[in-house]
Design a protein around this motif. Structure first.
Motif, PDB file in Angstrom:
ATOM      1  N   ARG A  85      55.057  38.681  44.776  1.00 44.59           N
ATOM      2  CA  ARG A  85      54.578  37.334  45.115  1.00 44.59           C
ATOM      3  C   ARG A  85      55.438  36.217  44.542  1.00 44.59           C
ATOM      4  O   ARG A  85      55.489  35.126  45.100  1.00 44.59           O
ATOM      5  CB  ARG A  85      53.136  37.149  44.638  1.00 44.59           C
ATOM      6  CG  ARG A  85      52.163  38.078  45.333  1.00 44.59           C
ATOM      7  CD  ARG A  85      50.724  37.873  44.890  1.00 44.59           C
ATOM      8  NE  ARG A  85      50.595  37.722  43.445  1.00 44.59           N
ATOM      9  CZ  ARG A  85      49.968  36.705  42.857  1.00 44.59           C
ATOM     10  NH1 ARG A  85      49.402  35.782  43.561  1.00 44.59           N
ATOM     11  NH2 ARG A  85      49.886  36.644  41.549  1.00 44.59           N
ATOM     12  N   GLU A  86      56.069  36.469  43.401  1.00 43.41           N
ATOM     13  CA  GLU A  86      56.858  35.436  42.728  1.00 43.41           C
ATOM     14  C   GLU A  86      58.202  36.008  42.288  1.00 43.41           C
ATOM     15  O   GLU A  86      58.303  37.187  41.979  1.00 43.41           O
ATOM     16  CB  GLU A  86      56.137  34.930  41.469  1.00 43.41           C
ATOM     17  CG  GLU A  86      54.852  34.204  41.714  1.00 43.41           C
ATOM     18  CD  GLU A  86      54.212  33.730  40.422  1.00 43.41           C
ATOM     19  OE1 GLU A  86      53.905  32.535  40.332  1.00 43.41           O
ATOM     20  OE2 GLU A  86      54.032  34.562  39.506  1.00 43.41           O
ATOM     21  N   THR A 109      57.490  30.878  44.320  1.00 43.45           N
ATOM     22  CA  THR A 109      56.945  31.710  45.377  1.00 43.45           C
ATOM     23  C   THR A 109      58.075  32.501  46.033  1.00 43.45           C
ATOM     24  O   THR A 109      59.196  32.000  46.169  1.00 43.45           O
ATOM     25  CB  THR A 109      56.189  30.870  46.433  1.00 43.45           C
ATOM     26  OG1 THR A 109      55.657  31.751  47.417  1.00 43.45           O
ATOM     27  CG2 THR A 109      57.081  29.832  47.089  1.00 43.45           C
TER      28      THR A 109
END
Length: 164
Positions: free
Chosen positions: A84-85, A143
């Motif tokens: 996700r990151e 992100t």
């Protein structure tokens, strides 16, 4: 004061409050929280060259923490979910005095570009500062979706970009 005058004043105040609220909502607001968050910052991260590091996998982070002289705390970086990151490290390089630093001001997504605006700190001219070698940097979780180009910029910092 008559009832008509009270109603008129109340109406004027209400319209002014509504106009103020609408004006504030129409101004573009950076959505930093969903795009990027500052994970940690340090005056002594051990990265002696200025620049930007982009880490997209846990293995990249492992290799970074194994570098000799690197002083970023692995515990502050270990909670990242790389699905996700991703991690961006902005380093100022070696400085000869205390008082330097860098931090995330805001992040903005425009088209396919994620832009990180940084704030640089430096000691005021003529200030008494410790004569010590420092290597200031900041680690920012960004992100992993929605962008193809990452740009890092800030007043006093050369613009740095990365495509993926």
């Amino acid at each position: 004061m008559g009832m008509g005058r009270v109603l008129t004043i109340a109406l004027v105040v209400s319209v002014m409050a509504l106009a103020s609220a609408c004006a504030n909502q129409s101004e573009p607001q950076p959505v930093t929280a969903s795009l990027a968050r500052q994970v940690t910052a340090s005056a002594h991260c051990g990265l002696s060259a200025p620049g930007m590091l982009y880490l997209s996998k846990a293995d990249d982070l492992r290799r970074l923490t194994e570098l000799p002289g690197q002083a970023l705390s692995p515990s502050s970086l270990s909670g990242l979910d790389f699905s996700r990151e991703h991690l961006v490290i902005v380093a100022l390089g070696q400085k000869t005095t205390a008082g330097y630093g860098v931090s995330l001001d805001f992040a903005r997504l425009s088209g396919d570009e994620l832009r990180l605006e940084m704030v640089l700190q430096e000691p005021p001219a003529g200030a008494m500062v410790a004569q010590v070698l420092t290597t200031p940097c900041v680690a920012i979780a960004v992100t992993s979706r929605g962008w193809r180009r990452l740009t890092v910029a800030g007043d006093g910092l050369p613009s740095m970009s990365r495509h993926r």
